[in-house]
Design an enzyme around this catalytic site. Structure first.
Site, mmCIF file in Angstrom:
data_model
loop_
_atom_site.group_PDB
_atom_site.id
_atom_site.type_symbol
_atom_site.label_atom_id
_atom_site.label_comp_id
_atom_site.label_asym_id
_atom_site.label_seq_id
_atom_site.Cartn_x
_atom_site.Cartn_y
_atom_site.Cartn_z
ATOM 1 N N ASP A 138 0.861 -1.184 0.000
ATOM 2 C CA ASP A 138 0.000 0.000 0.000
ATOM 3 C C ASP A 138 0.900 1.238 0.000
ATOM 4 O OD1 ASP A 138 -2.161 1.671 0.160
ATOM 5 O OD2 ASP A 138 -2.806 1.045 2.162
ATOM 6 N N ASP A 141 -2.902 2.473 -6.039
ATOM 7 C CA ASP A 141 -1.859 2.539 -5.013
ATOM 8 C C ASP A 141 -1.787 1.324 -4.101
ATOM 9 O OD1 ASP A 141 -4.365 3.276 -3.988
ATOM 10 O OD2 ASP A 141 -3.450 4.363 -2.325
ATOM 11 N N GLU A 142 -2.532 0.258 -4.386
ATOM 12 C CA GLU A 142 -2.397 -0.921 -3.535
ATOM 13 C C GLU A 142 -2.707 -2.189 -4.316
ATOM 14 O OE1 GLU A 142 -5.256 -1.573 -0.336
ATOM 15 O OE2 GLU A 142 -6.517 0.015 -1.135
#
EC number: 2.7.7.7
Length: 371
Positions: free
Chosen positions: A21, A115-116
Site C-alpha cells: 500500500d 496505489d495498492e
C-alpha cells in the site's frame, strides 16, 4: 494454547500473501515533484467552496484532514493546508512503474486501485527466500525507482495481509504469522476490518460488537441471520480465516468505484467534482483489462440512507472516460441535487462483451483511496 500445534494448518498449504500500500500516494507524488511542498500539509483536490479532498499528506492528516472530505471543512481544520490539482495521468504512470516491480516477483498480482495490490508469492520464492524478504526488497525498489514509500503487510491470507500493511504506516512493514493470526484480530475494532464498512460497523456496535473478540463470540447462525451471506465472511475473519484467492485475471461483469463522504454533498458542482476520481478509477481499471462496457450505473445514497441507482445502456461500448463521466453526470442531473444531501456516490460500468462471472471490483471500498 497447548493444543495449537494440533490445530495449525499444514505448512505446505499455508499461502504467503503480501499486501503493498503506497503511503498517501497522490499527495506523496505531488510532494516528490514539488519540493516546496515537502513537510507541509497538502491536499490533492479543488480548493473551491464545492471542492472535495481526493488525498491528504500525512502532515495534513495530523489535523484530521481526510480524503473525501469537503475542501471547506479541510481548510477549517488546517488553515495552512495547500491545495494542489490532481494529475491522474502522473499517478497512473507511477502506478505502472510499481506494477512492473511486482511482476518481477510473481504473476499473481491483484490490484485494488492505483496505489495498492495483493501479491501471492507462495510458489514463486527462491529456496530459502521468505515472503518477508521479498516485501522488504519490493519496498526498497519502489523507493529507488519512484522516490516514494510503501507500507507492506505479510501474512497467510488476504485479510490479515491488508490489516498488517496498516499497522506501521507510513513506510512500515508488519508480518502476521500463522500462530499470531487468530489472536491478532481480537483487540482490533471491527471498523478496522477490511470488508466491514462504516455502516456495518455502526450496526455491529449497536449490537454490542465492538472488537474482533466480540465478533468471534457470535455464533454463525446469528451472523447469517443479521448480515446474510456476508455473515460467514465475518465469522471467518474474526478467527483470522480468509479463503479468498489472489485473483489477477478475474473476468468481471462490472467494475465499480464508490466513496462515502464525511460530510453530505449538497450542491451539484460538489457532486460533479466527486464523480471525477470515481470515473477515473473505473476507467483506469477497465483500460488495464481491455474491457468494453455498454451500461453506466450511478449509485446515490442520501443522508437518510435511502439508496437509488440510475442506469443508461448504449447500443455500443462506452467510447471513453469522458463519455462515461458525461453519462454519469446526466444521470445525476435527473435526481440531484436533493435537500437530504448525498453521503455516498458510485459509478459502475457493466455490460461487457466477455461476461463470465459475477464478481464486482469495488475500487474505493469506503477506505482512503490514497492511504
Amino acid at each position: 494454547m497447548s493444543h495449537g500445534a494440533d490445530m495449525a494448518p499444514d505448512p505446505a498449504a499455508i499461502r504467503k500473501i503480501i499486501h503493498i500500500d503506497m503511503d498517501a500516494f497522490f499527495a506523496s507524488v505531488e510532494q516528490r515533484d514539488h519540493p516546496e511542498l515537502r513537510g507541509k500539509p497538502v491536499a490533492v483536490g479543488g480548493s473551491s467552496a464545492r471542492g472535495v479532498v481526493a488525498a491528504a499528506s500525512y502532515e495534513a492528516r495530523v489535523y484530521g484532514v481526510r480524503s473525501a472530505m469537503p475542501s471547506v471543512r479541510a481548510a477549517r481544520l488546517c488553515p495552512d493546508l495547500i491545495f494542489v490539482r490532481h494529475r491522474f495521468e502522473v499517478y497512473r504512470a507511477v502506478s505502472a512503474q510499481i506494477r512492473d516491480i511486482f511482476a518481477d516477483y510473481t504473476p499473481l498480482i491483484e490490484p485494488l486501485s492505483l496505489d495498492e495490490a495483493y501479491l501471492d508469492v507462495t510458489d514463486h520464492l527462491w529456496p530459502g527466500q521468505t515472503a518477508t524478504q521479498v516485501a522488504k526488497e519490493i519496498r526498497a525498489r519502489i523507493r529507488d525507482t519512484t522516490q516514494l514509500t510503501a507500507s507492506a503487510g505479510v501474512s497467510y491470507n488476504k485479510f490479515l495481509a491488508k490489516l498488517a500493511s496498516d499497522q506501521n504506516k507510513p513506510d512500515g512493514l508488519c508480518v502476521i504469522t500463522p500462530d499470531r493470526g487468530p489472536d491478532f484480530v481480537l483487540t482490533l475494532p471491527v471498523g478496522k476490518f477490511h470488508g466491514i464498512g462504516p455502516q456495518t460497523a455502526r450496526k455491529m456496535n449497536a449490537m454490542g460488537i465492538q472488537t474482533g473478540a466480540d465478533l468471534r463470540a457470535q455464533d454463525l447462525d446469528f451472523l447469517l441471520r443479521r448480515f446474510g451471506k456476508a455473515g460467514r465472511y465475518y465469522w471467518n475473519i474474526s478467527r483470522g480465516v480468509d479463503h479468498r484467492r489472489v485473483s489477477p485475471d478475474r473476468v468481471r461483469k462490472s467494475v465499480g468505484a464508490e466513496n462515502t463522504y464525511s460530510a453530505d454533498l449538497m450542491q451539484m458542482d460538489q457532486i460533479e467534482q466527486a464523480l471525477l476520481p470515481l470515473a477515473d478509477k473505473v476507467w483506469q481499471h477497465v483500460g488495464r483489462h481491455e474491457l468494453q462496457g455498454r451500461t453506466v450505473t450511478l449509485k446515490v445514497k442520501f443522508s437518510d440512507f435511502q439508496q437509488i441507482t440510475r442506469a443508461r445502456s448504449l447500443g455500443r461500448p462506452v467510447a471513453s472516460q469522458a463519455e462515461m463521466l458525461a453519462i454519469a453526470l446526466d444521470l445525476a442531473a435527473t435526481v440531484l441535487p436533493d435537500p437530504r444531501g448525498v453521503r455516498l456516490l458510485g459509478i459502475t460500468l457493466s455490460g461487457f462483451e466477455t461476461d463470465h462471472d459475477n464478481a464486482q471490483l469495488d475500487l474505493f471500498g469506503g477506505a482512503d483511496p490514497a492511504g
